[in-house]
Design a protein around this motif. Sequence first.
Motif: not given
Length: 76
Positions: A20-27
Motif C-alpha cells: 500500500a505504501f509503495y502504491g500510494f507513493v507511486g500514485r
Amino acid sequence: MSGIETRFAAEDDAEQIRAAFYGFVGRHADVVDGPAHIRTEFDVRGAHLLVRLWSAEAMDAFLHGLGRPDRRLCYE
C-alpha cells in the motif's frame, strides 16, 4: 526531518502495508514535496513498521486507503 509518521503493530500485515505504501507513493509521485519512508524497527516488543509521509493530508489519505482513518488505530 519534516513530515508525519505512524507505526504499525507487529501483528499487522506488513506485506500489505508495504504494498500500500509503495502504491500510494507511486500514485502521488507528482505531488510529493517531502519525505516518504518505510522501515522496520525492532524493540523489546518485536518488529513494527514505521511509515513517514510528507504531510498530514498524505498520511490521512494513506491510512484511509488501508481502512484505518484514525492514526491512533495503528499504534500497539
